[in-house]
Design a protein around this motif. Structure first.
Motif, PDB file in Angstrom:
ATOM      1  N   ALA A  22       0.828  -1.218   0.000  1.00 41.83           N
ATOM      2  CA  ALA A  22       0.000   0.000   0.000  1.00 41.83           C
ATOM      3  C   ALA A  22       0.852   1.254   0.000  1.00 41.83           C
ATOM      4  O   ALA A  22       0.449   2.297  -0.545  1.00 41.83           O
ATOM      5  CB  ALA A  22      -0.921  -0.007   1.223  1.00 41.83           C
ATOM      6  N   GLU A  26       0.321   5.077  -1.761  1.00 42.50           N
ATOM      7  CA  GLU A  26      -0.451   5.642  -0.656  1.00 42.50           C
ATOM      8  C   GLU A  26      -0.995   7.023  -0.965  1.00 42.50           C
ATOM      9  O   GLU A  26      -2.183   7.308  -0.782  1.00 42.50           O
ATOM     10  CB  GLU A  26       0.423   5.690   0.593  1.00 42.50           C
ATOM     11  CG  GLU A  26      -0.300   6.181   1.835  1.00 42.50           C
ATOM     12  CD  GLU A  26       0.582   6.123   3.068  1.00 42.50           C
ATOM     13  OE1 GLU A  26       0.081   5.785   4.141  1.00 42.50           O
ATOM     14  OE2 GLU A  26       1.795   6.418   2.935  1.00 42.50           O
ATOM     15  N   TYR A  29      -3.772   6.952  -3.548  1.00 40.35           N
ATOM     16  CA  TYR A  29      -4.995   6.390  -2.972  1.00 40.35           C
ATOM     17  C   TYR A  29      -5.690   7.426  -2.094  1.00 40.35           C
ATOM     18  O   TYR A  29      -6.909   7.611  -2.176  1.00 40.35           O
ATOM     19  CB  TYR A  29      -4.642   5.144  -2.157  1.00 40.35           C
ATOM     20  CG  TYR A  29      -5.830   4.439  -1.549  1.00 40.35           C
ATOM     21  CD1 TYR A  29      -6.549   3.501  -2.272  1.00 40.35           C
ATOM     22  CD2 TYR A  29      -6.217   4.705  -0.237  1.00 40.35           C
ATOM     23  CE1 TYR A  29      -7.641   2.843  -1.710  1.00 40.35           C
ATOM     24  CE2 TYR A  29      -7.301   4.060   0.338  1.00 40.35           C
ATOM     25  CZ  TYR A  29      -8.008   3.128  -0.406  1.00 40.35           C
ATOM     26  OH  TYR A  29      -9.089   2.474   0.152  1.00 40.35           O
ATOM     27  N   ASN A 163      -3.963  -3.313  -3.202  1.00 43.89           N
ATOM     28  CA  ASN A 163      -2.727  -3.186  -2.420  1.00 43.89           C
ATOM     29  C   ASN A 163      -3.016  -3.120  -0.926  1.00 43.89           C
ATOM     30  O   ASN A 163      -2.264  -3.653  -0.108  1.00 43.89           O
ATOM     31  CB  ASN A 163      -1.959  -1.934  -2.846  1.00 43.89           C
ATOM     32  CG  ASN A 163      -1.302  -2.093  -4.200  1.00 43.89           C
ATOM     33  OD1 ASN A 163      -1.848  -2.711  -5.094  1.00 43.89           O
ATOM     34  ND2 ASN A 163      -0.121  -1.523  -4.353  1.00 43.89           N
ATOM     35  N   TYR A 164      -4.131  -2.476  -0.570  1.00 43.70           N
ATOM     36  CA  TYR A 164      -4.485  -2.369   0.846  1.00 43.70           C
ATOM     37  C   TYR A 164      -4.999  -3.694   1.391  1.00 43.70           C
ATOM     38  O   TYR A 164      -4.797  -4.006   2.570  1.00 43.70           O
ATOM     39  CB  TYR A 164      -5.508  -1.251   1.037  1.00 43.70           C
ATOM     40  CG  TYR A 164      -4.858   0.114   1.030  1.00 43.70           C
ATOM     41  CD1 TYR A 164      -4.459   0.723   2.215  1.00 43.70           C
ATOM     42  CD2 TYR A 164      -4.603   0.771  -0.170  1.00 43.70           C
ATOM     43  CE1 TYR A 164      -3.831   1.958   2.215  1.00 43.70           C
ATOM     44  CE2 TYR A 164      -3.970   2.001  -0.180  1.00 43.70           C
ATOM     45  CZ  TYR A 164      -3.592   2.594   1.009  1.00 43.70           C
ATOM     46  OH  TYR A 164      -2.948   3.807   0.999  1.00 43.70           O
TER      47      TYR A 164
END
Length: 395
Positions: A22, A26, A29, A163-164
């Motif tokens: 993530a 980041e 996002y 990704n998270y």
């Protein structure tokens, strides 16, 4: 033999705590979910203030209640961070995540190294601490690079939220290893001295302040260390937006992220040799001036030249951390190492608040590049202060 298993469990915690894809996307996002640069800076300030308030109490809690409990708390909060981020769409959601991250960071900052040392001490292998800690650092680097390289591919092909989800799984694995840890027995000296009384925090703080005031050159070293550290924080936080403005595709983010981390490794390994080759003051000034010049080039040019300057700033920052950290450790008594080290952390985060306010204000009004110009001027000012003051108190 049971306590020996703590080593591989700590390896597991370090690896999975670094395997967070993530982080490579980041800022993108957060931006997609409504977080502007100024909002992110506000969360950075919240993080810094929380660290300032929690750093010393968390160290005492780890000593009084056990290092394992603090590591389990840290890993649990780490999991909650990603659970919240998967559904976050308002500023207070992100602020809550940052607050949890601050508590997790403070809880684990000294507990992991203390538990490692006490585990080795119980086995009669305290002399192996540097070797084991070095392996953990290498494992962390490998995990971060793997997460960066795979994270950019996953974000490109599977979406940023994926990704998270993977990061939540990694955080859960780190929690699993933390739960398996065993608390080492206290040393005989510690057991004899523990009378249940509360630690004399005021006495520790007073002693630490006296050391900072009375040790020649130490405030200058800390000033340089904290200023460059605060500036590099905003490289780590916003390099993704810098690349995005330069027209770099997300598929390249992982490679650049790995480069930003890897470029610091040679400086860390060669710092002790550079110290023998150059006067400490000369080396300190060279680092500060290089960092300042790199940040100003980042602000003035952007594009690929700015990306190269960013790498240069991170490279000299890699030299500064072990260099300044060693200078600090060699000049304080053993019983005050954690306290004085906490003051350094407090100072860096407090300075990060000031730097963040200027950076965020300029970045929102005039663009991201102007924010880095402000950081460059801040580091240059610190270099001038070190140059002028060190004529009388040269480190």
């Amino acid at each position: 033999m049971e306590i020996q298993s703590n080593i591989w469990k700590l390896y597991g915690i370090r690896f999975f705590s670094g395997l967070i894809p993530a982080y490579v996307i980041e800022r993108l996002y957060w931006e997609q979910h409504g977080m502007s640069v100024q909002m992110v800076v506000y969360t950075e300030i919240l993080f810094a203030v929380s660290i300032v308030l929690l750093e010393l109490p968390s160290g005492i809690a780890a000593d009084r209640w056990g290092r394992k409990r603090l590591l389990v708390l840290s890993a649990t909060l780490f999991c909650f961070e990603f659970l919240i981020l998967l559904v976050a769409d308002q500023f207070w959601h992100f602020a809550l995540v940052v607050l949890l991250a601050a508590v997790a960071h403070a809880a684990s900052s000294g507990a992991a190294s203390a538990l490692l040392y006490d585990s080795l001490l119980q086995e009669g292998r305290a002399g192996a601490y540097e070797r084991i800690a070095g392996r953990m650092q290498a494992l962390d680097i490998g995990a971060v690079m793997l997460a960066a390289l795979s994270g950019s591919w996953m974000a490109t092909h599977l979406g940023l939220a994926f990704n998270y989800q993977v990061s939540l799984i990694s955080a859960g694995a780190a929690l699993g290893f933390a739960l398996l840890l065993r608390e080492p027995r206290p040393s005989p000296q510690a057991a004899d001295s523990d009378d249940g009384a509360a630690p004399p925090m005021r006495a520790y703080v007073g002693s630490a302040l006296r050391i900072l005031r009375s040790t020649p050159g130490l405030p200058l070293v800390l000033m340089c260390w904290m200023t460059v550290g605060a500036a590099v924080t905003y490289i780590d936080e916003f390099w993704q937006l810098y690349l995005d403005q330069a027209g770099i595709a997300i598929s390249w983010f992982g490679l650049y992220s790995a480069a930003l981390f890897l470029i610091r490794l040679p400086g860390s390994l060669l710092a002790h040799r550079l110290k023998r080759m150059l006067r400490f003051r000369t080396l300190l000034m060279a680092i500060a001036l290089t960092a300042s010049a790199g940040l100003i080039v980042m602000s003035a040019t952007g594009g690929y030249v700015g990306l190269a300057a960013m790498l240069a700033v991170c490279a000299v920052a890699g030299v500064l951390e072990p260099l300044a950290g060693g200078y600090l450790q060699h000049r304080i008594d053993s019983e005050l190492r954690a306290t004085v080290g906490s003051f350094q952390s407090l100072g860096e985060h407090a300075l990060g608040i000031v730097a963040g306010l200027g950076f965020g204000l300029l970045a929102d009004r005039f663009g991201l590049l102007s924010g880095y110009g402000f950081l460059g001027a801040l580091v240059a000012l610190a270099a001038v202060c070190v140059a002028v003051a060190s004529r009388d108190a040269a480190p």
